[in-house]
Design an enzyme around this catalytic site. Structure first.
Site, PDB file in Angstrom:
ATOM      1  N   SER A 138       0.843  -1.195   0.000  1.00 27.50           N
ATOM      2  CA  SER A 138       0.000   0.000   0.000  1.00 27.50           C
ATOM      3  C   SER A 138       0.874   1.239   0.000  1.00 27.50           C
ATOM      4  O   SER A 138       1.986   1.247   0.539  1.00 27.50           O
ATOM      5  CB  SER A 138      -0.893   0.013   1.235  1.00 27.50           C
ATOM      6  N   TYR A 154      -0.949  -0.177  10.504  1.00 22.67           N
ATOM      7  CA  TYR A 154      -1.039  -0.567   9.097  1.00 22.67           C
ATOM      8  C   TYR A 154       0.138  -0.016   8.298  1.00 22.67           C
ATOM      9  O   TYR A 154       0.733  -0.726   7.480  1.00 22.67           O
ATOM     10  CB  TYR A 154      -2.360  -0.066   8.526  1.00 22.67           C
TER      11      TYR A 154
END
Length: 231
Positions: A138, A154
């Site tokens: 990501s 994350y």
């Protein structure tokens, strides 16, 4: 690389872009091993695609081992491995809200599972004589440009996943295994939300591109929309 008659394992195919990646690889001719944490979810997509269900909870060592064992039993050669499964239980956590157990769970699923599952599957990956390993990362873990002050668990997990992909690419170069990370973009999924501009199929496109790279294709890079981006 043509995927006709090849074997591919995709983790996390119950939701998100996982089903779209699995369907796209099947459309390219691959027999897809569809992983999910719940048996019924894995079987539903596997039955649709004429593939095979792989079941296991990637948040535990036992679950990672179970996924590896099922894959080893199903495929003597594994041509494509897509690490798509991920969790992000507190997307907007502030720095002072980071919880130890949540942080550890995110790292277990998003970093440890791809690392140790790849390690466990080196036999069939090497037997493929030119495998492709794709790690769905990501932009949240991208160092270039700095990081916002939210979602530490994350972000750290995806930055670490990028490091795993870069190290693995160097380590497995002599085995003719290409290893790359990718940012799928902001996709309309449970994680991305309904306002995201990209469909799951659009988010899956770069994974298919990386799965079909030629033997002399790039390795150890970070991709978005089929092009290399900064780490």
């Amino acid at each position: 690389m043509s995927l006709r008659g090849k074997i591919a394992l995709v983790t996390g195919t119950s939701r998100g872009i996982g089903p779209a990646i699995a369907r796209a690889l099947a459309k390219e001719g691959a027999r897809v091993l569809c992983h999910a944490r719940i048996d019924a979810d894995a079987r539903a997509l596997a039955d649709e695609l004429g593939g095979l269900a792989i079941v296991g909870d990637l948040s535990s060592d036992a679950g990672v081992d179970a996924v590896a064992e099922q894959t080893l039993a199903a495929a003597s050669a594994l041509h494509v491995l897509v690490h798509n499964a991920a969790v992000n239980p507190r997307a907007h956590e502030s720095f002072d809200e980071v919880d130890r157990e949540i942080f550890r769970e995110v790292v277990r699923v998003n970093v440890e599972a791809p690392l140790f599952l790849t390690q466990a599957l080196l036999g069939p990956l090497r037997a493929a004589n030119g495998a492709r390993v794709i790690l769905v990362s990501s932009q949240a873990g991208q160092f270039a440009g700095g990081m916002p002050a939210d979602g530490l668990s994350y972000r750290v997990s995806k930055a670490a996943l990028n490091a795993v992909s870069a190290v693995a690419a160097t380590a497995l170069q002599s085995d003719r295994i290409l290893v790359n990370a990718m940012h799928p973009g902001w996709v309309r999924t449970d994680m991305g939300g309904p306002a995201a501009p990209l469909s799951p199929e659009e988010g899956a496109d770069t994974a298919v591109y990386l799965a079909t790279l030629p033997d002399d294709g790039p390795s150890g890079r970070f991709f978005y929309e089929r092009r290399v981006i900064d780490w």
